[in-house]
Enzyme design. Structure first.
Site, PDB file in Angstrom:
ATOM      1  CD  GLU A 173      46.203  37.185  40.859  1.00 21.95           C
ATOM      2  OE1 GLU A 173      46.887  37.766  41.733  1.00 21.95           O
ATOM      3  OE2 GLU A 173      45.116  37.646  40.447  1.00 21.95           O
ATOM      4  CD  GLU A 292      41.234  36.572  41.155  1.00 18.85           C
ATOM      5  OE1 GLU A 292      41.460  37.810  41.260  1.00 18.85           O
ATOM      6  OE2 GLU A 292      41.894  35.702  41.740  1.00 18.85           O
TER       7      GLU A 292
END
Length: 505
Positions: A173, A292
């Site tokens: 991220e 995720e």
């Protein structure tokens, strides 16, 4: 009752399901590791401190790989702190979650735990505060046979054979401003490219996952993907996607439609990948790692406030969402969406596995274990979601909600297991009040008979499970059946369903 028709043919195939579709994730966050999978002194813990009762609940999920050690945690992770004699390991401040990391569980312990589960490690490298050298040193420690500093260090720590970790994430991220070492797309692209090339010089057999946008609502999406892939397209094997769904509008019909955003997200990422492919005139088709995904909204905000007031605890309870029947239904629609894109989604990691937004929970301070509502759709997919996903045509009524239009009441996927001679239908009935009769003509298959129809539903969408209650769990449906190669299955309101059909091979 509502009525839906499913049309299917064994010649209309999307793709074979990659086993890694049913991966998961353990991060050094909250009680996922400490008091979750690892609890020395607990009556159920083995000699290495890992809880066998938790292992017993994980094993039926047949998880093929587990992403580690983060997540946000990895962007400040010093991997050297997590190896060697446990009593000599430094205690560090984890700046990602503002807690204290004792490093009592590290790479060696986690790799051993995964072997016991029959799972591979999906390792993430720190491209936040660290870079090329540290990623390569970690790879050498894990995968190189012997005769070098870091491989011999691993052997000195008791692991003579290399771990041979195949799949590596290049950071996490990195477009998120909350990420330690947050970078622009160009900064990340350049660093990840040079890291990828250096790592593949050490082990050319590894597969690499480039970091995509943190979630589809990010202002950087999808220009981040396009820029990053300009650097990395020819040097990585997968692009990552992250998404969590939640009831943020307090409208249940709206919430039940949210997997439509997952569908749109995947299409957008595939389009971006294929745009870069065309731009580069490449013959390579880039695959996706949805590493995720889950339902996450119950704990949003409240844990941030608590940690702000009381930081630097050891394994405090964080992100311990308690899931409802409605959550399990939305979870099921998200899982179905991933399967319907098995041609491009080859890896998916349910985030996370124990205690932290998880299907498996342990009571604090070494208490007993229990299963959340979302455990069951994942369990059914792991048990029966194998073979080839068929491209089906669905006819069913639709509804509108405040933020969505033409939402189908039926969300479904069909898998063909030719080796076992079994068709498996996973289906969610989104209707809050009406049962749905699902019909399917099975004329393309010979000698069909119903193995079972299992459903999970409750008259209360807010029902939950707990350590001392099983509010909702799967039950068999007696009304469904197959007659003259025609399926008729009754799906209760707001339900997750598994219909398994035997046919002659």
């Amino acid at each position: 009752m509502l009525k839906a028709t499913l049309s299917l043919d064994p010649e209309f195939k999307i793709s074979t399901v990659d086993r890694r579709m049913y991966g998961s994730f353990i991060e050094h966050l909250g009680r996922a590791v400490y008091d979750g999978i690892y609890c020395p002194g607990h009556p159920a813990s083995n000699a290495r401190g890992f809880r066998t009762d938790v292992i017993d609940l994980i094993k039926p999920l047949q998880i093929p790989l587990i992403r580690y050690p983060g997540g946000n945690f990895v962007s400040g992770f010093r991997w050297e702190d997590s190896v060697g004699p446990a009593k000599e390991r430094p205690v560090r401040l984890d700046r990602a979650w503002r807690t204290v990391e004792t490093n009592q569980v590290g790479i060696d312990e986690f790799s051993s735990w995964c072997r016991e589960l029959g799972a591979e490690v999906m390792m993430a490298v720190n491209l936040g505060t660290r870079g090329i050298d540290d990623a390569c040193n970690l790879l050498e420690y894990c995968n190189h046979e012997s005769g070098s500093y870091y491989s011999d260090l691993r052997r000195a720590h008791g692991a003579e054979q290399p771990y041979r970790i195949k799949t590596w994430c290049l950071g996490n991220e990195m477009d998120g401003p909350w990420q330690i070492g947050h970078k622009t797309a160009d900064e990340y692209g350049r660093l990840a490219l040079e890291t990828a090339r250096a790592m593949k010089k050490i082990d050319s057999e590894i597969q690499l996952v480039a970091t995509g946008s943190s979630y589809p609502e990010m202002p950087t999406f999808p220009t981040w993907e396009a820029t990053v892939l300009d650097y990395l397209y020819d040097d990585v094997d997968y692009l990552s996607l992250h998404q969590y769904l939640g009831d943020t509008t307090n409208n249940l019909e709206d919430y039940l439609a949210k997997s439509l955003t997952t569908e749109h997200f995947i299409h957008s990422v595939v389009s971006t990948c294929d745009y870069v492919k065309a731009k580069k005139r490449s013959g390579k088709k880039l695959m996706l790692s949805f590493d995720e995904w889950n339902i996450w909204y119950h704990s949003l905000g409240s844990d941030d406030e608590r940690i702000a007031k009381e930081p630097w605890g050891i394994a405090p309870p964080l992100l311990e969402d308690i899931y409802t029947m409605a959550d399990a239904a939305v979870f099921g629609t998200m899982l179905i969406t991933l399967l319907n894109h098995a041609d491009r989604v080859k890896i998916a990691c349910l985030a996370q596995l124990v205690n932290v937004i998880a299907p498996i929970m342990t009571e604090p301070n070494g208490g007993k274990t229990w299963l959340q509502t979302i455990y069951w759709p994942f369990y059914h997919a792991a048990q029966y979601g194998h073979g080839t996903v068929l491209r089906t045509a669905v006819s069913c009524p639709k509804y509108d909600s405040p933020n969505f239009t033409d939402v189908p009441y039926l969300e479904s996927t069909v898998l063909l297991d030719e080796e076992q001679g079994v068709l498996t239908v996973f289906a969610v009935n989104r209707s809050l009040n009406d049962s749905l009769v699902l019909s399917a003509d099975l004329a393309a298959f010979e000698g069909c008979s119903l193995i079972e129809h299992v459903t999970m539903y409750s008259g209360d969408p807010n029902v939950t499970n707990g350590p001392d209650k099983q509010g909702v769990s799967p039950v068999r449906v007696a009304e469904s059946g197959v007659t003259d190669n025609h399926l008729s299955a009754v799906l209760p309101p707001l339900s997750w369903n598994v219909v398994r059909i035997q046919f002659k091979r």
